[in-house]
Design a protein around this motif. Structure first.
Motif, mmCIF file in Angstrom:
data_model
loop_
_atom_site.group_PDB
_atom_site.id
_atom_site.type_symbol
_atom_site.label_atom_id
_atom_site.label_comp_id
_atom_site.label_asym_id
_atom_site.label_seq_id
_atom_site.Cartn_x
_atom_site.Cartn_y
_atom_site.Cartn_z
ATOM 1 N N ASP A 1 0.872 -1.167 0.000
ATOM 2 C CA ASP A 1 0.000 0.000 0.000
ATOM 3 C C ASP A 1 0.913 1.223 0.000
ATOM 4 O O ASP A 1 1.305 1.735 1.040
ATOM 5 N N GLU B 1 0.516 4.371 -0.850
ATOM 6 C CA GLU B 1 -0.007 5.603 -0.245
ATOM 7 C C GLU B 1 0.059 5.531 1.271
ATOM 8 O O GLU B 1 0.451 6.495 1.925
ATOM 9 N N GLY B 2 -0.374 4.414 1.818
ATOM 10 C CA GLY B 2 -0.352 4.262 3.266
ATOM 11 C C GLY B 2 1.056 4.333 3.828
ATOM 12 O O GLY B 2 1.311 5.039 4.810
ATOM 13 N N ALA C 1 3.701 5.661 2.398
ATOM 14 C CA ALA C 1 4.264 6.994 2.160
ATOM 15 C C ALA C 1 3.710 8.021 3.144
ATOM 16 O O ALA C 1 4.333 9.060 3.377
ATOM 17 N N SER C 2 2.549 7.726 3.722
ATOM 18 C CA SER C 2 1.950 8.677 4.662
ATOM 19 C C SER C 2 2.599 8.625 6.044
ATOM 20 O O SER C 2 2.353 9.496 6.875
ATOM 21 N N ILE C 3 3.424 7.617 6.300
ATOM 22 C CA ILE C 3 4.088 7.520 7.600
ATOM 23 C C ILE C 3 5.166 8.597 7.675
ATOM 24 O O ILE C 3 6.032 8.695 6.808
ATOM 25 N N ASP C 4 5.104 9.388 8.701
ATOM 26 C CA ASP C 4 6.085 10.459 8.914
ATOM 27 C C ASP C 4 7.431 9.830 9.284
ATOM 28 O O ASP C 4 7.513 9.115 10.290
ATOM 29 N N TYR D 1 -0.001 -1.223 7.120
ATOM 30 C CA TYR D 1 -0.245 -0.977 5.695
ATOM 31 C C TYR D 1 0.087 -2.195 4.829
ATOM 32 O O TYR D 1 0.269 -2.079 3.630
#
Length: 175
Positions: free
Chosen positions: A108, A110-111, A113-116, A152
């Motif tokens: 996933d 997007e998921g 990549a959304s992790i800071d 994710y």
């Protein structure tokens, strides 16, 4: 075709105990040739006809039916494993602390990549095709990334350190 099978969670607790001799015997009964294992953590090398996904499914079925184990199996061809090594985008500063998470399905993106990145610093992660490249500078005692990656995950995954990945590649190419 030359294959590498990566079994998830083998020999980490009593429920997943598996002698490598039993794994080799099972793969032989499934009709695979040139069967070898590496370490005690569920790494097998062999030759077979067919594609990686159906081969993984056959091994999972065999483990369940013959040995009573419910274990996820991820299979890569020797060529696919070569690609994993060649596409590594991160510097391998310490091969024992650098790992590849092999995924059964594409991640996933997007998921993940959304992790800071600050949430898991100083650990590092790079998203590959069906693998994640991760660096654990503080070792694997209490890593921050694996629980975040699990969130994710789109399917089964198993992790191997860089030493194991490169050794499996060498063994697969020598089959």
């Amino acid at each position: 075709m030359r294959y590498v099978a990566l079994l998830r969670g083998i020999n980490v607790n009593p429920a997943t105990t598996l002698a490598m001799a039993d794994l080799r015997a099972l793969l032989g009964r499934l009709g695979y040739g040139n069967v070898r294992t590496h370490l005690r953590s569920g790494n097998a090398l062999f030759t077979a006809d067919g594609d990686a996904e159906s081969t993984a499914a056959a091994i999972e079925r065999g483990l369940g039916e013959e040995l009573g184990l419910s274990v996820a199996v991820i299979v890569r061809t020797a060529g696919q494993l070569r690609g994993v090594v060649e596409r590594n985008p991160l510097e391998v500063r310490d091969p024992a602390r650098f790992a590849v998470v092999f995924l059964a399905r594409p991640p996933d993106r997007e998921g993940l990549a959304s992790i800071d990145p600050a949430a898991y610093a100083p650990e590092e992660m790079w998203i590959g095709e069906r693998e994640l490249y991760v660096y654990f500078p503080d070792g694997l005692r209490r890593p921050k990334l694996p629980p975040l990656m699990e969130r994710y995950s789109t399917g089964p995954a198993t992790m191997r350190n860089w030493n194991t990945v490169t050794r499996l590649l060498a063994l697969a190419e020598d089959l």
